[in-house]
Design an enzyme around this catalytic site. Structure first.
Site, PDB file in Angstrom:
ATOM      1  N   GLY A  57      23.550   6.806  37.626  1.00  0.00           N
ATOM      2  CA  GLY A  57      22.110   7.015  37.654  1.00  0.00           C
ATOM      3  C   GLY A  57      21.549   7.562  36.363  1.00  0.00           C
ATOM      4  N   LEU A 102      20.377   6.640  32.103  1.00  0.00           N
ATOM      5  CA  LEU A 102      19.388   5.759  31.494  1.00  0.00           C
ATOM      6  C   LEU A 102      19.747   4.290  31.675  1.00  0.00           C
ATOM      7  CD1 LEU A 102      16.971   5.095  29.696  1.00  0.00           C
ATOM      8  CD2 LEU A 102      18.385   5.589  27.704  1.00  0.00           C
ATOM      9  N   ALA A 103      20.985   3.915  31.370  1.00  0.00           N
ATOM     10  CA  ALA A 103      21.371   2.504  31.438  1.00  0.00           C
ATOM     11  C   ALA A 103      21.250   1.972  32.856  1.00  0.00           C
ATOM     12  CB  ALA A 103      22.800   2.326  30.918  1.00  0.00           C
ATOM     13  N   ALA A 125      19.905  12.521  30.153  1.00  0.00           N
ATOM     14  CA  ALA A 125      18.876  13.541  30.336  1.00  0.00           C
ATOM     15  C   ALA A 125      19.015  14.676  29.340  1.00  0.00           C
ATOM     16  CB  ALA A 125      18.928  14.089  31.759  1.00  0.00           C
ATOM     17  N   ALA A 158      20.061  14.185  26.126  1.00  0.00           N
ATOM     18  CA  ALA A 158      19.929  13.690  24.754  1.00  0.00           C
ATOM     19  C   ALA A 158      18.727  14.338  24.090  1.00  0.00           C
ATOM     20  CB  ALA A 158      19.784  12.171  24.756  1.00  0.00           C
ATOM     21  N   GLY A 165      16.660  11.451  20.182  1.00  0.00           N
ATOM     22  CA  GLY A 165      15.668  10.424  20.458  1.00  0.00           C
ATOM     23  C   GLY A 165      16.284   9.043  20.419  1.00  0.00           C
ATOM     24  N   GLU A 177      17.400  11.188  10.928  1.00  0.00           N
ATOM     25  CA  GLU A 177      18.629  11.875  11.292  1.00  0.00           C
ATOM     26  C   GLU A 177      19.755  11.423  10.377  1.00  0.00           C
ATOM     27  OE1 GLU A 177      17.750  12.726  16.027  1.00  0.00           O
ATOM     28  OE2 GLU A 177      19.384  11.376  15.461  1.00  0.00           O
ATOM     29  N   HIS A 221      30.218  15.859  18.491  1.00  0.00           N
ATOM     30  CA  HIS A 221      28.980  16.310  17.854  1.00  0.00           C
ATOM     31  C   HIS A 221      29.315  17.538  17.022  1.00  0.00           C
ATOM     32  CE1 HIS A 221      24.890  17.509  17.100  1.00  0.00           C
ATOM     33  NE2 HIS A 221      24.477  16.383  17.665  1.00  0.00           N
ATOM     34  N   ARG A 232      28.577  11.832  11.257  1.00  0.00           N
ATOM     35  CA  ARG A 232      28.981  12.876  12.191  1.00  0.00           C
ATOM     36  C   ARG A 232      30.467  13.217  12.129  1.00  0.00           C
ATOM     37  NH1 ARG A 232      25.679  11.649  17.827  1.00  0.00           N
ATOM     38  NH2 ARG A 232      23.754  12.697  17.209  1.00  0.00           N
ATOM     39  N   HIS A 263      31.136  14.452  22.412  1.00  0.00           N
ATOM     40  CA  HIS A 263      29.722  14.110  22.612  1.00  0.00           C
ATOM     41  C   HIS A 263      29.510  12.669  23.049  1.00  0.00           C
ATOM     42  CE1 HIS A 263      25.434  14.556  22.133  1.00  0.00           C
ATOM     43  NE2 HIS A 263      25.372  13.599  21.230  1.00  0.00           N
ATOM     44  N   ARG A 301      29.543   6.219  15.933  1.00  0.00           N
ATOM     45  CA  ARG A 301      28.159   5.889  16.286  1.00  0.00           C
ATOM     46  C   ARG A 301      27.151   6.527  15.339  1.00  0.00           C
ATOM     47  NH1 ARG A 301      24.225   8.588  19.420  1.00  0.00           N
ATOM     48  NH2 ARG A 301      25.715  10.241  19.875  1.00  0.00           N
ATOM     49  N   SER A 317      22.629   5.529  20.690  1.00  0.00           N
ATOM     50  CA  SER A 317      23.197   5.415  22.029  1.00  0.00           C
ATOM     51  C   SER A 317      22.132   5.086  23.075  1.00  0.00           C
ATOM     52  CB  SER A 317      23.928   6.700  22.416  1.00  0.00           C
ATOM     53  OG  SER A 317      23.071   7.825  22.312  1.00  0.00           O
ATOM     54  N   LEU A 318      21.010   5.798  23.062  1.00  0.00           N
ATOM     55  CA  LEU A 318      19.951   5.496  24.024  1.00  0.00           C
ATOM     56  C   LEU A 318      19.394   4.091  23.793  1.00  0.00           C
ATOM     57  CD1 LEU A 318      17.933   8.851  24.250  1.00  0.00           C
ATOM     58  CD2 LEU A 318      19.910   8.108  25.573  1.00  0.00           C
TER      59      LEU A 318
END
Length: 531
Positions: A22, A24-25, A53, A55, A58, A123, A242, A288, A347, A382, A387-388
């Site tokens: 449940g 974002l994807a 939720a 993240a 952005g 970023e 991260h 990163r 992360h 990444r 990712s989002l």
């Protein structure tokens, strides 16, 4: 063991689509499939067990006049340490703007200027300001809130909270449904959902590590289910840590968003010296993996690592980064006047279930998206805030593929049946969970070596031979797969650092593709060499 067959939503006794997860994807895919009947399984109340939720940074999208999808692709490839699938990256970057407009239509309140134009931030490793945010560090929470509201309004989507997917139901080589554990019903309560298609979007693997920024529910369950079904897995060894989790001893660790460094915050040691200047030409804005290893070394040396935001953000901190500010203040740290202690934390997982450009796995009837999948968009490391974007782009592509490949659904409104309150979850063997998390952090973490990985494989092989409950067995299986892939790759690249093979090797200039059978062979060989 009691297995209940859930009453499907279509007249022929088979659900159209079951989405596992449940976040974002999963929710975006369900919305894109409407009005096709969809069941969403989620272990926690919708949205609460999802990394999405949390993240903060952005979504990356080339939407400014001086930017382009090609520039976004180039940055993604550069960060991915040679393993990014360029075709996939181009699809992701070129569809970014459309997906941002979709999210705006769902009511996501992205930051805008006085003229109503989207504010864009920069970023690490991005050549342009292309990060679309919400109140500085609240993008994930705002996006999820908007999507949850949209999902709740649609009668075609049924959300079953408190269910963990355990295994895929197979009809020969075709997925025909899923068996899930009801967390309210004890160890023996199972739910069988027949389905024409299953979409795995159950999140990443952060819960396998002792220090993570992910919800504890993120334990790789989707990868385990796919592996047991014979699916090809990809790039499992590439785990992103991260660099700047806030080091205050919490589990999960709160995050000091990458955007702080984008705004000019820098890293210092106990003596106030900036240590990144000597490590990379981009200093704090280096990729990163480089920043994470530098901080890891600082912490191990005893010299410490702190994020100093006093000059760059200062008094604007509470307004610009309210989530980070609240986390710091709750631990007695005022980031306006005090440097923030930081430590690397698991992360994001670049690896997962191998999928194509439509989100299809190698198993018929099975799709995957979000962090459960490995599209090749991220390569070995990444790029921040991709990712989002990947989640919404490939959730959309899966929905389009399903709409074109499944027969027309028989639509019926779901009955408004009350579900029991999600309170006491089924107990698990916390000793086994703690052993897996400690082993992964100690031996399959920021820096790895052959002896440590072999030790991890010995531990996981022992667990593999124990009669564990399915959720724990899946957790141990994914840990074993990641450790095996890391043992096999004898080089350092992106998120995979081998102390005994510190250089990048041209021999390993390719992605990794493994089945469960391949993992078994790697483990057997590693343990035989140790004997």
């Amino acid at each position: 063991m009691m297995v209940e067959v859930l009453t499907p939503h279509s007249s022929d006794g088979i659900d159209d689509v079951v989405i596992v997860g449940g976040g974002l994807a999963g929710l975006f895919c369900a919305l894109k499939l409407a009005p096709r009947p969809v069941t969403v399984l989620t272990s926690a109340p919708i949205g609460e067990g999802a990394s999405s939720a949390w993240a903060q940074g952005g979504i990356a999208a080339a939407m400014s006049p001086g930017d382009s999808a090609e520039a976004h692709v180039a940055d993604t490839i550069a960060a991915g340490a040679g393993l990014v699938d360029e075709k996939i990256a181009r699809v992701m970057a070129s569809e970014a703007s459309d997906r941002i407009h979709d999210l705006l239509a769902y009511g996501v309140p992205f930051d805008t200027d006085l003229e109503g134009h989207l504010k864009l931030s920069r970023e690490a490793a991005h050549s342009q300001r292309r990060i679309v945010r919400v109140r500085g560090d609240m993008a994930g929470a705002a996006i999820m809130s908007a999507l949850i509201a949209a999902v709740r309004k649609l009668p075609s989507i049924r959300v079953l909270e408190g269910f963990v997917g355990e295994r895929l139901r197979m009809n020969g080589k075709q997925v025909s449904g899923i068996v899930a554990q009801d967390l309210r019903g004890g160890l023996t309560n199972r739910l069988l959902l027949p389905a024409r298609a299953v979409v795995l979007s159950s999140g990443g693997v952060g819960g396998l590590y002792a220090v993570t920024t992910n919800p504890q529910q993120a334990r790789g369950g989707g990868i385990a289910m796919a592996a047991h079904a014979g699916a090809i897995l990809a790039d499992l060894e590439f785990v992103q840590f991260h660099p700047t989790a806030i080091n205050i001893g919490r589990d999960p660790a709160p995050l000091a968003t990458e955007a702080l460094r984008g705004e000019g915050a820098y890293l210092i040691d106990n003596a106030g010296k900036r240590f990144m200047l000597e490590i990379h030409e981009d200093a704090e804005l280096a990729p990163r993996d480089i920043v994470a290893r530098a901080i890891h070394a600082q912490v191990l040396s005893g010299e410490g690592a702190f994020l100093d935001c006093r000059q760059s953000v200062g008094a604007k901190f509470p307004e610009q980064f309210p989530t980070v500010y609240a986390s710091c203040m709750s631990a007695g740290i005022d980031p306006v006047t005090d440097p923030i202690p930081v430590i690397p934390a698991e992360h994001y997982h670049m690896g997962g279930v191998h999928v194509d450009v439509r989100g299809r796995t190698s198993v018929d009837g099975l799709w995957a998206c979000g962090e459960t999948a490995s599209t090749g968009a991220h390569g070995a490391n990444r790029l921040a805030s991709n990712s989002l974007l990947e989640a919404v782009v490939f959730a959309t592509r899966i929905a389009q593929d399903l709409q074109g490949s499944l027969p027309s659904p028989q639509r019926h409104r779901w009955p408004d049946e009350p579900m029991p309150e999600l309170t006491d979850l089924t107990e698990v063997d916390e000793d086994v969970v703690a052993l897996i998390r400690k082993t992964m952090s100690d031996h399959v973490g920021v820096a790895r070596d052959g002896p440590g990985l072999r030790k991890a494989l010995e531990i996981f092989e022992g667990l593999n031979n124990r009669p564990l409950m399915p959720r724990l067995a899946n957790m141990a299986l994914v840990a074993r797969c990641i450790a095996a892939a890391a043992f096999a790759r004898e080089e350092s690249r992106g998120g995979h650092m081998r102390l005994d093979f510190p250089e990048t090797s041209e021999v390993w200039h390719h992605r990794t593709f493994l089945t469960l059978e391949d993992v078994d062979a790697i483990v057997a060989s590693a343990l035989l060499r140790a004997a």
